[in-house]
Design a protein around this motif. Structure first.
Motif, PDB file in Angstrom:
ATOM      1  N   HIS A   1       0.834  -1.205   0.000  1.00  7.78           N
ATOM      2  CA  HIS A   1       0.000   0.000   0.000  1.00  7.78           C
ATOM      3  C   HIS A   1       0.870   1.257   0.000  1.00  7.78           C
ATOM      4  O   HIS A   1       0.558   2.235  -0.700  1.00  7.78           O
ATOM      5  CB  HIS A   1      -0.946   0.013   1.206  1.00  7.78           C
ATOM      6  CG  HIS A   1      -2.092  -0.927   1.062  1.00  7.78           C
ATOM      7  ND1 HIS A   1      -2.779  -1.415   2.146  1.00  7.78           N
ATOM      8  CD2 HIS A   1      -2.689  -1.495  -0.011  1.00  7.78           C
ATOM      9  CE1 HIS A   1      -3.736  -2.227   1.735  1.00  7.78           C
ATOM     10  NE2 HIS A   1      -3.700  -2.293   0.422  1.00  7.78           N
ATOM     11  N   GLN A   2       1.947   1.227   0.770  1.00  7.55           N
ATOM     12  CA  GLN A   2       2.859   2.369   0.809  1.00  7.55           C
ATOM     13  C   GLN A   2       3.469   2.608  -0.571  1.00  7.55           C
ATOM     14  O   GLN A   2       3.548   3.743  -1.036  1.00  7.55           O
ATOM     15  CB  GLN A   2       3.957   2.134   1.857  1.00  7.55           C
ATOM     16  CG  GLN A   2       4.973   3.248   1.962  1.00  7.55           C
ATOM     17  CD  GLN A   2       4.373   4.539   2.498  1.00  7.55           C
ATOM     18  OE1 GLN A   2       3.421   4.521   3.257  1.00  7.55           O
ATOM     19  NE2 GLN A   2       4.932   5.662   2.066  1.00  7.55           N
ATOM     20  N   GLN A   3       3.900   1.515  -1.221  1.00  2.72           N
ATOM     21  CA  GLN A   3       4.477   1.648  -2.560  1.00  2.72           C
ATOM     22  C   GLN A   3       3.438   2.177  -3.550  1.00  2.72           C
ATOM     23  O   GLN A   3       3.740   3.057  -4.366  1.00  2.72           O
ATOM     24  CB  GLN A   3       5.017   0.290  -3.037  1.00  2.72           C
ATOM     25  CG  GLN A   3       6.261  -0.153  -2.314  1.00  2.72           C
ATOM     26  CD  GLN A   3       6.642  -1.593  -2.643  1.00  2.72           C
ATOM     27  OE1 GLN A   3       5.822  -2.374  -3.133  1.00  2.72           O
ATOM     28  NE2 GLN A   3       7.887  -1.942  -2.342  1.00  2.72           N
ATOM     29  N   ALA A   4       2.211   1.652  -3.485  1.00  2.00           N
ATOM     30  CA  ALA A   4       1.150   2.110  -4.388  1.00  2.00           C
ATOM     31  C   ALA A   4       0.836   3.581  -4.134  1.00  2.00           C
ATOM     32  O   ALA A   4       0.637   4.366  -5.086  1.00  2.00           O
ATOM     33  CB  ALA A   4      -0.107   1.259  -4.216  1.00  2.00           C
ATOM     34  N   THR A   5       0.830   3.973  -2.860  1.00  2.00           N
ATOM     35  CA  THR A   5       0.563   5.373  -2.519  1.00  2.00           C
ATOM     36  C   THR A   5       1.669   6.270  -3.055  1.00  2.00           C
ATOM     37  O   THR A   5       1.397   7.339  -3.616  1.00  2.00           O
ATOM     38  CB  THR A   5       0.430   5.535  -0.990  1.00  2.00           C
ATOM     39  OG1 THR A   5      -0.631   4.692  -0.525  1.00  2.00           O
ATOM     40  CG2 THR A   5       0.146   6.965  -0.599  1.00  2.00           C
ATOM     41  N   GLU A   6       2.908   5.843  -2.898  1.00  2.00           N
ATOM     42  CA  GLU A   6       4.033   6.631  -3.405  1.00  2.00           C
ATOM     43  C   GLU A   6       3.992   6.740  -4.932  1.00  2.00           C
ATOM     44  O   GLU A   6       4.249   7.806  -5.494  1.00  2.00           O
ATOM     45  CB  GLU A   6       5.356   6.019  -2.940  1.00  2.00           C
ATOM     46  CG  GLU A   6       5.626   6.232  -1.467  1.00  2.00           C
ATOM     47  CD  GLU A   6       6.857   5.489  -0.960  1.00  2.00           C
ATOM     48  OE1 GLU A   6       7.562   4.866  -1.784  1.00  2.00           O
ATOM     49  OE2 GLU A   6       7.106   5.544   0.249  1.00  2.00           O
ATOM     50  N   GLU A   7       3.656   5.625  -5.618  1.00  2.00           N
ATOM     51  CA  GLU A   7       3.538   5.663  -7.076  1.00  2.00           C
ATOM     52  C   GLU A   7       2.422   6.613  -7.500  1.00  2.00           C
ATOM     53  O   GLU A   7       2.587   7.400  -8.439  1.00  2.00           O
ATOM     54  CB  GLU A   7       3.269   4.258  -7.624  1.00  2.00           C
ATOM     55  CG  GLU A   7       4.466   3.340  -7.563  1.00  2.00           C
ATOM     56  CD  GLU A   7       4.135   1.920  -7.996  1.00  2.00           C
ATOM     57  OE1 GLU A   7       3.032   1.696  -8.552  1.00  2.00           O
ATOM     58  OE2 GLU A   7       4.973   1.035  -7.767  1.00  2.00           O
TER      59      GLU A   7
END
Length: 116
Positions: free
Chosen positions: A33-39
């Motif tokens: 989720h953190q990676q998706a949010t950053e993307e």
């Protein structure tokens, strides 16, 4: 020594193992989720950058076109003044020709009357 099957200690150990698996899964999910949010944030920032660049380019082009329009309007005004002056000169010259022609006709009539 291993706890006996069905004993409280074995059940607690199994529950501990399940909790550890749940925590690991939650950590993995939180990381995804953190990676998706950053993307997503990077995409939004890139979109905003592109919009800003396009906006600046648009305003520069609009200002350039407005300047060209003002220059063309000034040229048109100058040409209209030249044309008006030319028409005025032509009109004055034509008026002078008509006056001379009228004077010549009057002289011709006067001459014709003197001859008769």
């Amino acid at each position: 020594s291993e706890p006996e099957p069905g004993s409280v200690a074995l059940r607690l150990k199994e529950k501990d193992n399940l909790l550890v698996q749940v925590l690991v899964d939650q950590e993995r999910q939180a990381t995804r989720h953190q990676q998706a949010t950053e993307e997503l944030l990077n995409c939004v920032m890139e979109r905003d950058r592109v919009i800003q660049e396009l906006s600046e380019s648009h305003w520069e082009a609009a200002a350039d076109k407005a300047e060209k329009l003002r220059a063309l309007q000034a040229q048109l005004s100058a040409r209209e003044r030249e044309l008006a002056e030319h028409r005025g000169l032509r009109s004055a010259a034509a008026q002078e020709c008509f006056s001379e022609l009228a004077a010549m006709r009057a002289l011709q009539e006067h001459k014709d009357q003197l001859i008769l």
